[in-house]
Design a protein around this motif. Structure first.
Motif, PDB file in Angstrom:
ATOM      1  N   GLY A  21      40.404  42.275  43.258  1.00  0.00           N
ATOM      2  CA  GLY A  21      40.033  43.721  43.659  1.00  0.00           C
ATOM      3  C   GLY A  21      39.151  44.456  43.174  1.00  0.00           C
ATOM      4  N   ILE A  22      39.267  44.200  41.721  1.00  0.00           N
ATOM      5  CA  ILE A  22      38.353  45.172  40.643  1.00  0.00           C
ATOM      6  C   ILE A  22      36.766  44.457  40.964  1.00  0.00           C
ATOM      7  N   PHE A  58      35.498  43.030  43.876  1.00  0.00           N
ATOM      8  CA  PHE A  58      35.216  43.408  45.053  1.00  0.00           C
ATOM      9  C   PHE A  58      34.635  44.815  45.052  1.00  0.00           C
ATOM     10  N   ALA A  59      35.519  45.808  44.712  1.00  0.00           N
ATOM     11  CA  ALA A  59      35.346  47.292  44.735  1.00  0.00           C
ATOM     12  C   ALA A  59      34.220  47.467  43.842  1.00  0.00           C
ATOM     13  N   THR A  60      33.931  46.834  42.485  1.00  0.00           N
ATOM     14  CA  THR A  60      32.942  47.200  41.626  1.00  0.00           C
ATOM     15  C   THR A  60      31.471  46.695  42.255  1.00  0.00           C
ATOM     16  N   ASN A 113      30.668  49.114  45.103  1.00  0.00           N
ATOM     17  CA  ASN A 113      30.361  50.382  44.336  1.00  0.00           C
ATOM     18  C   ASN A 113      28.957  50.552  43.807  1.00  0.00           C
ATOM     19  N   PHE A 168      45.497  43.267  46.004  1.00  0.00           N
ATOM     20  CA  PHE A 168      44.016  43.036  46.167  1.00  0.00           C
ATOM     21  C   PHE A 168      43.704  44.452  46.984  1.00  0.00           C
ATOM     22  N   MET A 169      44.108  44.727  48.122  1.00  0.00           N
ATOM     23  CA  MET A 169      44.010  45.907  48.878  1.00  0.00           C
ATOM     24  C   MET A 169      43.941  46.863  48.190  1.00  0.00           C
ATOM     25  N   THR A 178      44.022  47.714  45.021  1.00  0.00           N
ATOM     26  CA  THR A 178      43.097  47.549  43.870  1.00  0.00           C
ATOM     27  C   THR A 178      41.786  47.652  44.277  1.00  0.00           C
ATOM     28  N   SER A 179      41.309  47.232  45.329  1.00  0.00           N
ATOM     29  CA  SER A 179      39.968  47.563  45.868  1.00  0.00           C
ATOM     30  C   SER A 179      39.927  48.857  46.336  1.00  0.00           C
ATOM     31  N   PHE A 229      37.514  51.496  44.120  1.00  0.00           N
ATOM     32  CA  PHE A 229      36.327  52.298  44.685  1.00  0.00           C
ATOM     33  C   PHE A 229      36.469  53.698  44.527  1.00  0.00           C
ATOM     34  N   THR A 233      28.360  45.352  36.979  1.00  0.00           N
ATOM     35  CA  THR A 233      29.749  44.660  37.347  1.00  0.00           C
ATOM     36  C   THR A 233      30.373  43.746  36.317  1.00  0.00           C
TER      37      THR A 233
END
Length: 185
Positions: A40-41, A43-45, A48, A102-103, A105-106, A110, A140
């Motif tokens: 999740g980290i 994916f979000a990073t 972003n 996961f969701m 954290t994402s 973000f 990232t």
């Protein structure tokens, strides 16, 4: 390669003691699913920082070189001073629990990165180096280097780091980069 290495080290240093590290710790305690949290980290990073790098390149196309250097210098100095202010722990609401590790954290990562030091640094680095891929990859990986140990090692890592000294060193690096940009004009 300079864009990648500068991006990686800048964000890794700026991220130490940041609210997203505290968020990593809170998510680890809440979900106890380290792999999903790390994914999740990441994916979000990626989302972003790719957007931030694109924005940095787009913005720099509209600025004259002198104005661009002045803005970059000023922004690096401001971020350096900002690093001296410790982040506060943000509560992770249980409303995100139903979405899974996961969701949750994402989404939370973000949102936590919006307007954060590392997002601004990503915009600045991309504006300087004009390379979306290397800057996004570097920032990232810098974010991952600072947060993955927190996910897996947790509270002992956070307590072992002398946060005041780390913030001071990171602040000094940013201010020196800003001064470098001022003299580069």
């Amino acid at each position: 390669m300079e864009a990648f290495l500068s991006s990686l080290t800048t964000v890794a240093i700026a991220e130490i003691g940041d609210k997203t590290q505290l968020l990593s710790l809170l998510l680890t305690v809440r979900f106890k699913n380290n792999l999903a949290i790390v994914a999740g980290i990441l994916f979000a990073t990626l989302l972003n920082h790719a957007f931030s790098a694109w924005a940095g390149i787009w913005l720099s196309a509209w600025l004259t070189p002198g104005l661009s250097n002045g803005l970059f210098a000023g922004a690096f100095i401001v971020v350096g001073v900002w690093l001296l202010i410790p982040d506060k722990e943000e509560a992770v609401t249980s409303s995100f629990d139903r979405y899974g590790a996961f969701m949750a954290t994402s989404v939370l990562f973000f949102l936590a990165e919006m307007g954060d030091k590392t997002q601004i640094a990503t915009v600045l680095l991309a504006g300087e180096y004009q390379h979306l891929g290397w800057v996004t990859l570097g920032t990232t990986l810098g974010m991952m280097a600072a947060n993955v140990p927190v996910v897996y090692l947790g509270e002992p890592v956070m307590k072992a780091l002398p946060m005041k000294q780390v913030r001071l060193a990171a602040s000094t690096c940013f201010v020196l980069l800003g001064v470098y940009w001022l003299f580069r004009m």
